[in-house]
Motif scaffolding. Sequence first.
Motif, mmCIF file in Angstrom:
data_model
loop_
_atom_site.group_PDB
_atom_site.id
_atom_site.type_symbol
_atom_site.label_atom_id
_atom_site.label_comp_id
_atom_site.label_asym_id
_atom_site.label_seq_id
_atom_site.Cartn_x
_atom_site.Cartn_y
_atom_site.Cartn_z
ATOM 1 N N ILE A 1 -5.194 -1.067 -2.353
ATOM 2 C CA ILE A 1 -4.043 -1.960 -2.522
ATOM 3 C C ILE A 1 -4.336 -3.238 -1.757
ATOM 4 O O ILE A 1 -4.745 -3.202 -0.595
ATOM 5 C CB ILE A 1 -2.739 -1.315 -2.006
ATOM 6 C CG1 ILE A 1 -2.309 -0.199 -2.956
ATOM 7 C CG2 ILE A 1 -1.641 -2.349 -1.843
ATOM 8 C CD1 ILE A 1 -1.015 0.492 -2.566
ATOM 9 N N VAL B 1 0.699 -5.427 2.388
ATOM 10 C CA VAL B 1 0.577 -4.447 3.467
ATOM 11 C C VAL B 1 0.616 -5.202 4.791
ATOM 12 O O VAL B 1 -0.312 -5.949 5.110
ATOM 13 C CB VAL B 1 -0.705 -3.605 3.332
ATOM 14 C CG1 VAL B 1 -0.821 -2.619 4.489
ATOM 15 C CG2 VAL B 1 -0.728 -2.877 1.998
ATOM 16 N N ALA C 1 1.508 3.094 1.071
ATOM 17 C CA ALA C 1 0.342 2.905 0.207
ATOM 18 C C ALA C 1 -0.450 4.203 0.096
ATOM 19 O O ALA C 1 -0.868 4.600 -0.998
ATOM 20 C CB ALA C 1 -0.539 1.774 0.749
ATOM 21 N N VAL D 1 -6.396 0.048 2.146
ATOM 22 C CA VAL D 1 -5.556 -1.143 1.983
ATOM 23 C C VAL D 1 -6.347 -2.332 2.501
ATOM 24 O O VAL D 1 -7.138 -2.210 3.432
ATOM 25 C CB VAL D 1 -4.200 -1.030 2.721
ATOM 26 C CG1 VAL D 1 -3.348 0.078 2.127
ATOM 27 C CG2 VAL D 1 -4.383 -0.819 4.213
#
Length: 190
Positions: A131, A135, A144, A152
């Motif tokens: 992702i 974040v 996530a 992330v």
Amino acid sequence: GGWTSHAHLMEQAGADAIELHLYHAASDPELSSAEVERQMLQTVWDVKGAVDIPVAVKISAFFTAFANFALQVDEAGVNAIVLFTRFHKIDFDVIELEVLRRVELSTSADLDLRLRGTAVLAGRVKASLGITGGVHSALDVIKANMAGAHVVQLVSALMRHGPGYLKTLRTEVEAWMIANEWSSLEEMRG
């Protein structure tokens, strides 16, 4: 052939992995969505065939059937799929008659689309899921991971807080896991 030759050169220069950022403006009305996707997938196949290092592919959420496209990217043998491309903001200066482009740092509010996309793909693709965008906090990292992300990417958060923020995030994630009786991220993933 640009991506293929550049990927090979990056590998020769010592890169440990490559992230292909797939995006096509699709501004030609004569070009079908199927042809745009075919061209993108050919690039993925070509790069995978040109290098021995891992290849991640960053995709946009703006596909008619993004999950189907992601499945085809996975079938091309990529090592990771990164969700989703963040676009520059575009505006017009109507006095100076100029196009204005700007990049804004993400916020946690940008995470929801990425959580949904990751959850849709989790368990359906072989590639690891990443992702990017949105974040910023330990809870963002946990969400996530629970959606199915293996990794992330943090850029805006580190630009705001500096690289030392990684230690803070790790400490907060570990504290949350202990308080909520999770023994590992793997146990919590998906």
